[in-house]
Design an enzyme around this catalytic site. Structure first.
Site, mmCIF file in Angstrom:
data_model
loop_
_atom_site.group_PDB
_atom_site.id
_atom_site.type_symbol
_atom_site.label_atom_id
_atom_site.label_comp_id
_atom_site.label_asym_id
_atom_site.label_seq_id
_atom_site.Cartn_x
_atom_site.Cartn_y
_atom_site.Cartn_z
ATOM 1 N N TYR A 1 0.795 -1.235 0.000
ATOM 2 C CA TYR A 1 0.000 0.000 0.000
ATOM 3 C C TYR A 1 0.827 1.284 0.000
ATOM 4 C CZ TYR A 1 -3.724 -3.311 1.077
ATOM 5 O OH TYR A 1 -4.609 -4.364 1.029
ATOM 6 N N ASN B 1 -13.067 4.179 -1.248
ATOM 7 C CA ASN B 1 -12.230 2.981 -1.154
ATOM 8 C C ASN B 1 -12.838 2.162 -0.014
ATOM 9 O OD1 ASN B 1 -10.438 0.946 -0.767
ATOM 10 N ND2 ASN B 1 -8.601 2.240 -0.774
ATOM 11 N N HIS C 1 -8.986 1.793 -5.421
ATOM 12 C CA HIS C 1 -8.126 0.953 -4.594
ATOM 13 C C HIS C 1 -6.688 1.314 -4.877
ATOM 14 C CE1 HIS C 1 -11.501 -1.615 -3.560
ATOM 15 N NE2 HIS C 1 -11.863 -1.520 -4.826
ATOM 16 N N ARG D 1 -4.286 -9.773 -7.233
ATOM 17 C CA ARG D 1 -3.987 -10.274 -5.882
ATOM 18 C C ARG D 1 -4.764 -11.577 -5.635
ATOM 19 N NH1 ARG D 1 -4.444 -5.657 -1.630
ATOM 20 N NH2 ARG D 1 -3.334 -7.258 -0.407
#
Ligand code: DQA
Length: 145
Positions: free
Chosen positions: A23, A74, A100, A107
């Site tokens: 992130y 988000n 996102h 993922r």
């Protein structure tokens, strides 16, 4: 002036410390500051809110009617689980862009499905903090079109 509600879901308050390899190192405050700066350039105003609680996010979406012209969200992990948030967005019918930081499609399989995408104008993912920048630009351009 158009006003946009920015909603951040669970664990996004931990940005900067949370799995930085996924992130990034920027904090939620950094993201909100960047959105406020961009909003001035775009001639809109933004309010940002984060919650770890599904019901709080539903309440915020319901309360957005008549106050905001668009929603940038988000939903974090609720993306993949929350019929309630999806239904709230459908109920208020506010133009919504889903963002996102990570590319959820490359993922784990459980992140590939979004309950939110079918009620959003579109989804932007995989660009790190730029996903928010691109998302706000996309939403504002939609509101003006
Ligand atoms: C996320 C992706 C979700 O799968 C995850 O649960 C998050 C963050 C993202 O911004 O990449 O909390 O929404």
């Amino acid at each position: 002036m158009d006003t946009v509600l920015v909603l951040h879901g669970p664990n996004l308050n931990m940005l900067g410390k949370r799995e930085p390899e996924v992130y990034g190192r920027q904090t939620l405050e950094d993201i909100n500051n960047a959105l406020h700066a961009l909003s001035k350039d775009l001639g809109v105003s933004v309010s940002c809110y984060q919650s770890n609680h599904e019901g709080d996010l539903v309440d915020a979406i319901q309360a957005a009617v008549d106050k905001y012209q668009g929603l940038l969200i988000n939903p974090g992990a609720y993306t993949h689980t929350s019929v309630a948030i999806r239904d709230a967005i459908a109920a208020v019918a506010l133009p919504t862009v889903e963002v996102h930081l990570s590319n959820i499609h490359k993922r784990e399989a459980f992140r590939h499905h979004s309950y939110i995408a079918p009620v959003a104008i579109g989804q932007i993912c995989g660009f790190g903090v730029n996903s928010y920048d691109l998302g706000l630009r996309a939403l504002v351009s939609y509101l003006r079109s």
